[in-house]
Structure formats: structure tokens, C-alpha cells
Design an enzyme around this catalytic site. Structure first.
Site, PDB file in Angstrom:
ATOM      1  N   TRP A 131      -9.168   1.569  -0.227  1.00  0.00           N
ATOM      2  CA  TRP A 131      -9.466   0.663   0.891  1.00  0.00           C
ATOM      3  C   TRP A 131     -10.850   0.030   0.765  1.00  0.00           C
ATOM      4  O   TRP A 131     -11.136  -0.983   1.397  1.00  0.00           O
ATOM      5  CB  TRP A 131      -9.333   1.399   2.232  1.00  0.00           C
ATOM      6  CG  TRP A 131      -7.906   1.603   2.639  1.00  0.00           C
ATOM      7  CD1 TRP A 131      -7.270   2.802   2.808  1.00  0.00           C
ATOM      8  CD2 TRP A 131      -6.925   0.593   2.915  1.00  0.00           C
ATOM      9  NE1 TRP A 131      -5.955   2.599   3.166  1.00  0.00           N
ATOM     10  CE2 TRP A 131      -5.722   1.257   3.246  1.00  0.00           C
ATOM     11  CE3 TRP A 131      -6.939  -0.800   2.915  1.00  0.00           C
ATOM     12  CZ2 TRP A 131      -4.548   0.568   3.569  1.00  0.00           C
ATOM     13  CZ3 TRP A 131      -5.777  -1.486   3.236  1.00  0.00           C
ATOM     14  CH2 TRP A 131      -4.604  -0.802   3.558  1.00  0.00           C
TER      15      TRP A 131
ATOM     16  N   GLU B  99      -5.407  10.420   7.116  1.00  0.00           N
ATOM     17  CA  GLU B  99      -4.164   9.652   7.055  1.00  0.00           C
ATOM     18  C   GLU B  99      -3.142  10.384   6.181  1.00  0.00           C
ATOM     19  O   GLU B  99      -3.481  11.268   5.403  1.00  0.00           O
ATOM     20  CB  GLU B  99      -4.437   8.258   6.470  1.00  0.00           C
ATOM     21  CG  GLU B  99      -5.472   7.471   7.286  1.00  0.00           C
ATOM     22  CD  GLU B  99      -5.684   6.034   6.819  1.00  0.00           C
ATOM     23  OE1 GLU B  99      -5.691   5.146   7.674  1.00  0.00           O
ATOM     24  OE2 GLU B  99      -5.848   5.800   5.611  1.00  0.00           O
TER      25      GLU B  99
ATOM     26  N   ARG C  45      -0.688   8.753  13.660  1.00  0.00           N
ATOM     27  CA  ARG C  45       0.216   8.071  12.730  1.00  0.00           C
ATOM     28  C   ARG C  45       0.711   8.899  11.543  1.00  0.00           C
ATOM     29  O   ARG C  45       0.397  10.055  11.391  1.00  0.00           O
ATOM     30  CB  ARG C  45      -0.432   6.789  12.223  1.00  0.00           C
ATOM     31  CG  ARG C  45      -1.740   6.942  11.498  1.00  0.00           C
ATOM     32  CD  ARG C  45      -2.234   5.538  11.089  1.00  0.00           C
ATOM     33  NE  ARG C  45      -3.522   5.560  10.441  1.00  0.00           N
ATOM     34  CZ  ARG C  45      -4.676   5.472  11.080  1.00  0.00           C
ATOM     35  NH1 ARG C  45      -4.710   5.362  12.391  1.00  0.00           N
ATOM     36  NH2 ARG C  45      -5.818   5.491  10.401  1.00  0.00           N
TER      37      ARG C  45
ATOM     38  N   ASN D  34       0.842  -1.196   0.000  1.00  0.00           N
ATOM     39  CA  ASN D  34       0.000   0.000   0.000  1.00  0.00           C
ATOM     40  C   ASN D  34       0.879   1.249   0.000  1.00  0.00           C
ATOM     41  O   ASN D  34       1.742   1.370  -0.878  1.00  0.00           O
ATOM     42  CB  ASN D  34      -1.143  -0.033   1.027  1.00  0.00           C
ATOM     43  CG  ASN D  34      -0.792  -0.306   2.463  1.00  0.00           C
ATOM     44  OD1 ASN D  34      -0.367  -1.391   2.809  1.00  0.00           O
ATOM     45  ND2 ASN D  34      -0.965   0.671   3.335  1.00  0.00           N
ATOM     46  N   ASP D  35       0.699   2.163   0.909  1.00  0.00           N
ATOM     47  CA  ASP D  35       1.270   3.520   0.793  1.00  0.00           C
ATOM     48  C   ASP D  35       2.757   3.582   0.413  1.00  0.00           C
ATOM     49  O   ASP D  35       3.564   2.812   0.934  1.00  0.00           O
ATOM     50  CB  ASP D  35       1.182   4.252   2.138  1.00  0.00           C
ATOM     51  CG  ASP D  35      -0.129   4.087   2.836  1.00  0.00           C
ATOM     52  OD1 ASP D  35      -1.041   3.468   2.273  1.00  0.00           O
ATOM     53  OD2 ASP D  35      -0.238   4.575   3.968  1.00  0.00           O
TER      54      ASP D  35
ATOM     55  N   PHE E 279       4.219   0.882  10.241  1.00  0.00           N
ATOM     56  CA  PHE E 279       3.223   1.606   9.451  1.00  0.00           C
ATOM     57  C   PHE E 279       3.904   2.765   8.707  1.00  0.00           C
ATOM     58  O   PHE E 279       5.111   2.950   8.770  1.00  0.00           O
ATOM     59  CB  PHE E 279       2.101   2.108  10.366  1.00  0.00           C
ATOM     60  CG  PHE E 279       0.995   1.097  10.582  1.00  0.00           C
ATOM     61  CD1 PHE E 279       1.200  -0.251  10.351  1.00  0.00           C
ATOM     62  CD2 PHE E 279      -0.269   1.504  11.011  1.00  0.00           C
ATOM     63  CE1 PHE E 279       0.175  -1.191  10.540  1.00  0.00           C
ATOM     64  CE2 PHE E 279      -1.299   0.582  11.204  1.00  0.00           C
ATOM     65  CZ  PHE E 279      -1.080  -0.760  10.973  1.00  0.00           C
ATOM     66  N   SER E 280       3.084   3.574   8.067  1.00  0.00           N
ATOM     67  CA  SER E 280       3.621   4.590   7.155  1.00  0.00           C
ATOM     68  C   SER E 280       4.443   5.662   7.853  1.00  0.00           C
ATOM     69  O   SER E 280       4.270   5.935   9.034  1.00  0.00           O
ATOM     70  CB  SER E 280       2.477   5.238   6.383  1.00  0.00           C
ATOM     71  OG  SER E 280       2.060   4.334   5.400  1.00  0.00           O
TER      72      SER E 280
HETATM   73  C1  FRU Z   1      -3.022   4.520   4.812  1.00  0.00           C
HETATM   74  C2  FRU Z   1      -2.733   3.705   6.044  1.00  0.00           C
HETATM   75  C3  FRU Z   1      -1.892   4.505   7.016  1.00  0.00           C
HETATM   76  C4  FRU Z   1      -1.186   3.455   7.799  1.00  0.00           C
HETATM   77  C5  FRU Z   1      -0.923   2.394   6.755  1.00  0.00           C
HETATM   78  C6  FRU Z   1      -0.973   0.984   7.281  1.00  0.00           C
HETATM   79  O1  FRU Z   1      -3.339   3.776   3.690  1.00  0.00           O
HETATM   80  O2  FRU Z   1      -3.941   3.250   6.636  1.00  0.00           O
HETATM   81  O3  FRU Z   1      -2.625   5.417   7.804  1.00  0.00           O
HETATM   82  O4  FRU Z   1      -0.007   3.921   8.393  1.00  0.00           O
HETATM   83  O5  FRU Z   1      -1.920   2.558   5.762  1.00  0.00           O
HETATM   84  O6  FRU Z   1      -0.605   0.061   6.310  1.00  0.00           O
END
Ligand code: FRU
Length: 523
Positions: free
Chosen positions: A328, A225, A172, A39-40, A101-102
Site C-alpha cells: 500500500w 487486515e 472487515r 489487490n487482495d 471488500f475482502s
Molecule cells: C487489504 C484491504 C482490506 C480491504 C481491501 C479493500 O489490502 O485494505 O482490508 O477489505 O483491501 O480493497
């Protein structure tokens, strides 16, 4: 025996229908992992001749989980070399697991953190969210630091982690940058469920002081986010630099259509401590009824968690951003194997002075032109309530530049990835650009997938300009020189797709139609 054969055939047919085998959905001109879920984009930073791309990665499977930082490097932001997982999820002796996480990465010039090897001129520092769990129970989200003395190949966790803990489970996505006027780092984070960005400052990357908050404003229908705060040059309508700039805050949040996520942006000023919205600079039209709603960055469903690069070299002026092609709402269900998820083309960001006020402008970085292969040009084509086939069977990997005069036509546009029973319609109608993927191929893997996207758009001097990338399972459309962008995933079930053009209920003219094959970025 018959039964076994039947069952094998049935399984294969279901897999084909689901796009699991047979069709290559891997984009050719953008980053994808060799296998598994991403993902990110994380830790986007240029250092010592390399652009780093870290990313949210599941080393163990093709759905979200075990978040770790995957890693790739590039010399041009286009061709990527895959590297081993950079920062893996870890479990402490007390049984608590920290998922990575990110977050972002910076170059610590002059070793202000004291964490670079003695005598070195700099090193890389990553700031990320530790999502700590014990079994099924989430305990906390706090900000951690990791550092690397070998160009991001190996990382050490800072032994005094966390560096920032407010005792929250929804805190986060730190993203820091060097703020030259005050010789300090500024870090944006989000208090996700409060719909607030929180800004911190530090001179050593280890000790952080809260400076200010921003929000809640704009779209608060989903958690906030991945904040990204950046200084953006303002250009004239004709694309000339004015020498002025504004600050822009990106927040990955909700979307005008319920149940989806998207990215918003806010235009304002930043004095080193506080980001202040400038209502006069805020783009119109706004997508929701809120007074100062954030404007949408991308009107499609598949551009999220976009953040800017740090420390860009003079040869590649910023801001440059990458986003994640997914949503998502159906992310885990995408019908692709053995990988899931892709990054966008790198986008060059400016603000443009228009008759509607300032507009965010996103364009593929200049270097994307080097991916142009064989070129096909067309003479101008006039259509009156009719359609025409432009190409019969492309490999669904091309760039298309289109200029069209909508004239009197009620609807005018293109049918992309056109097969016997499928098509992805990109059309202009009544002040709007629409991308309709309801019949784009396999849309049944999630009830939330089939959709029509819509962006406000106005012809300029009677002309609409479109720069369209069809890249296997990605359609990324830049309209009017990047003033509007729509990005959507599609999963055609036929390997080759045609291109039709059409004008309905009136006349329109396609004055420019140029197609380039996209050169694959892999060998
Ligand atoms: C955004 C997110 C962030 C988080 C990460 C977890 O897509 O939900 O907020 O850090 O993905 O994988």
C-alpha cells in the site's frame, strides 16, 4: 511541427523511463488480470474440481477503486481461466453504494444455509465486507453474504444482508472455515483500528455469534487486515511430519520498516472458541521489541493480504496460501499497464522444528516444478574477492536453485536482472539475507520504492540454500527450504537481464547453480 515531434518523442521517452511501454512487466508464471487494478486474493476455495480465485478488482481502472470481486478458476492452482466479474459493486435505490471488500468463500455441504437450490448437495457461499458509502462519506463496514448455485459464475446477494453489523467503519475481511470437531463454521474478522481479530461461529452461515478476540499484540503500527486462521502440520528439521499440528493466525499489518505494510503470524492453539498464543512456540528472532511480536511471514515489501484455501482436495494437502504482490506504500503508482498487481505462487505452509524453535515454512506448491522449462547446470564455482558472469541476457523469467558456502567472504550472492546500469542484489552477509532493489531499474515512480530488505538467516552445515524466482517484475526468494522468504517487485528498464555471482572480501563456493526457464502459464 518540430515542437510536436519533440513532444511526442519526449512523452515516449518518459513512458519508456517509467516502464509504461516497451518492457513486459507481466509475470509469466503467476496470476495477473488481463487489465486493471487488483489487490487482495478473496474467496479462495476448491469446489467440484476447480480452484477458485476471487480478488479485489477495479473493473473500471488501473488504480484502486470500485471494489468488486474479479474471478478466475484453475485446475492446478497455476493455469488460470479468466471469468467475468463475480460480485460487482452496487448502488441501492437510496443512493448508497456498497463496495465489495475482502472476504472468503466456503462450500456449504448439505445446504446448512438453506440458500442452495433445493435438492442440491452443496453450493458456494461468499462472506465479504460491504463497505457502504454515500457520496464521499463512508457510512459503515459490515459483513454480507452472497451465494452461488452455478460454481461461482453468478451470485445472488442474501436478502437479509448484512449478516453481521457492529456499527463500525473499521470491521472487515471475514474469513470462514468449517470446524469439524464442533460441526460449525468459524469466521475470523478484524477490528482494524483496534488491532484485534474477532472470532465468530455459526451453523448456518447467516447467524453469527461472537466467541473471542485476539490482540492487540505484535505489530500495531498499521491497521490489522485480512486475518487467516489455520491448522498447520509440524515437521521435523529434516522435513518429516511429526503427526502434530499447531494453529497459526496470519494478520496483514505493519512492517519493521516504518510506512510499509507486511504480514505477521502468530503460533498458538485454538479450542474452537479462542485462539491462544503459545509463547514457547512463537518463532525467534522476533522483529520488534514487543514481548510476543508476530513474526514476519515475508521479509520483502511485496507480499500482503495472504489467506488460505478452503476445502482442499486430498491431492493437494493444505494449508496453501496466495498473497498479493504489492504494498500500500506505493501500490497505485506501480509503472505497469494495462494491469496493476499480481498474485504470488501458491505457497504450501508447514511449521518446522528448528534450533530456533518452530519456524513457519513456505514453499511453492509441488506443482510449480511443472513450470520448469530448459535447464542449465553449472559445476561448482569457487570465488575469492571476485565476481563472475553466469548468464548475459536472460529474459528475466526463470527459477534458480543455488547452494552456497559463504566461507570467509564478507558478502556473497547474486546480481539478478543485471543490465548496463542496473542490478538487483541478493546477498548473504553476517547472518542476514538481503535483497537490494535500489538500482533495480525504474525505482523513481515512488520515493518509497527503492529499498533493501533483510531477513535473519543462518547457514545449515555451512550451506545456504536459495530457491529464486525471477518472474519479469517479481523476485520471490525462498531461503533454507522455505524458512525465510523475501518477495519484492522490480522494474528493470532493459528487456534482458544477466546473472552475476560474487564473493567480496574473502572466499565462497557456489556448490549448486541450476537454472530453469519458466514456462509461461498463458497460451
Ligand atoms: C487489504 C484491504 C482490506 C480491504 C481491501 C479493500 O489490502 O485494505 O482490508 O477489505 O483491501 O480493497
Amino acid at each position: 511541427m518540430k515542437q510536436i515531434i519533440l513532444s511526442i518523442v519526449m512523452t515516449a521517452m518518459t513512458q519508456i523511463a517509467n516502464g509504461q511501454i516497451g518492457i513486459d512487466y507481466r509475470p509469466q508464471s503467476r496470476f495477473t488480470p488481463p487489465k486493471n487494478w487488483i489487490n487482495d486474493p478473496n474467496g479462495l476455495v476448491y469446489h467440484d474440481g476447480e480452484y477458485h480465485l476471487f480478488y479485489q478488482y477495479n473493473p473500471f481502472g488501473n488504480v484502486w477503486g470500485h471494489m468488486s470481486w474479479g474471478h478466475a478458476v484453475s485446475k492446478d492452482l497455476l493455469h488460470w481461466e479468466h471469468l467475468p466479474v463475480a460480485i460487482p459493486e452496487f448502488t441501492d435505490s437510496d443512493g448508497k453504494t456498497t463496495a465489495i471488500f475482502s472476504g472468503g468463500a466456503v462450500v456449504d455441504k448439505g445446504n446448512r444455509s438453506g440458500l442452495c437450490p433445493a435438492g442440491s448437495k452443496d453450493c458456494l457461499i461468499a462472506l465479504y465486507t460491504g463497505n457502504v458509502t454515500a457520496g464521499d462519506k463512508q457510512l459503515v463496514q459490515y459483513q454480507n453474504l452472497a451465494y452461488s448455485a452455478d460454481k461461482g459464475r453468478t451470485w445472488k446477494q442474501y436478502d437479509k444482508n448484512p449478516i453481521l453489523d457492529i456499527g463500525s467503519k473499521e470491521f472487515r475481511d471475514p474469513n470462514a472455515f468449517w470446524y469439524e470437531p464442533e460441526q460449525k463454521w468459524v469466521m475470523a474478522t478484524v477490528k482494524a483500528t483496534e488491532h484485534r481479530a474477532a472470532f465468530y461461529s455459526s451453523t448456518d452461515l447467516k447467524n453469527w455469534t461472537l466467541m473471542s478476540h485476539f490482540g492487540p499484540v505484535g505489530d500495531t503500527s498499521k491497521v490489522w487486515e485480512c486475518p487467516g486462521l489455520m491448522q498447520v502440520p509440524v515437521h521435523t528439521e529434516a522435513g518429516q511430519p511429526t503427526g502434530r499440528s499447531k494453529w497459526v493466525l496470519f494478520i496483514s499489518a505493519g512492517f519493521p520498516q516504518k510506512d510499509y505494510v507486511g504480514t505477521q503470524y502468530f503460533v498458538g492453539d485454538f479450542d474452537g472458541k479462542t485462539f491462544t498464543l503459545d509463547p514457547a512456540a512463537q518463532p525467534k528472532p522476533v522483529p520488534s521489541a514487543n514481548d510476543y511480536a508476530g513474526a514476519l511471514v515475508d521479509y520483502g515489501k511485496d507480499y500482503y493480504a495472504a489467506v488460505p484455501y478452503n476445502n482442499l482436495p486430498a491431492s493437494q494437502p493444505g494449508p496453501v496460501m496466495l498473497g498479493w504482490h504489492n504494498n500500500w506504500a506505493y501500490g497505485n503508482e506501480l509503472p505497469t499497464t494495462p494491469f496493476k498487481g499480481a498474485m504470488s505462487l501458491p505457497r504450501q505452509i508447514t511449521l518446522r522444528q528448528t534450533q530456533d524453535g518452530l519456524q513457519l515454512v513456505q514453499q511453492p506448491i509441488e506443482g510449480v516444478r511443472t513450470l520448469r522449462g530448459a535447464q542449465t547446470n553449472r559445476q561448482a564455482i569457487q570465488l575469492t574477492s571476485q565476481s563472475q558472469t553466469l548468464e548475459k541476457a536472460t529474459d528475466n523469467a526463470y527459477e534458480l536453485e543455488v547452494e552456497l558456502k559463504p566461507g570467509t567472504a564478507k558478502r556473497v550472492g547474486l546480481k539478478l536482472a543485471k543490465g548496463t546500469n542496473e542490478e538487483t542484489i541478493l546477498q548473504y552477509t553476517d547472518g542476514k539475507l538481503q535483497l537490494d532493489r535500489r538500482r533495480s531499474g525504474n525505482v523513481s515512480f515512488s520515493p518509497r520504492f527503492p529499498s533493501v530488505e533483510e531477513a535473519p538467516l543462518r547457514p545449515k552445515n555451512g550451506v545456504i540454500k536459495l530457491r529464486i524466482f525471477v518472474d519479469k517484475s517479481v523476485v520471490e526468494v525462498f531461503a533454507n527450504d522455505g524458512e525465510r522468504v523475501i518477495t519484492d517487485l522490480i522494474f528493470p528498464t532493459e528487456t534482458a537481464g544477466g546473472i552475476d555471482i560474487f564473493a567480496e572480501e574473502g572466499s565462497a563456493e557456489f556448490v549448486k547453480l541450476t537454472r530453469w526457464a519458466l514456462k509461461p502459464i498463458r497460451q
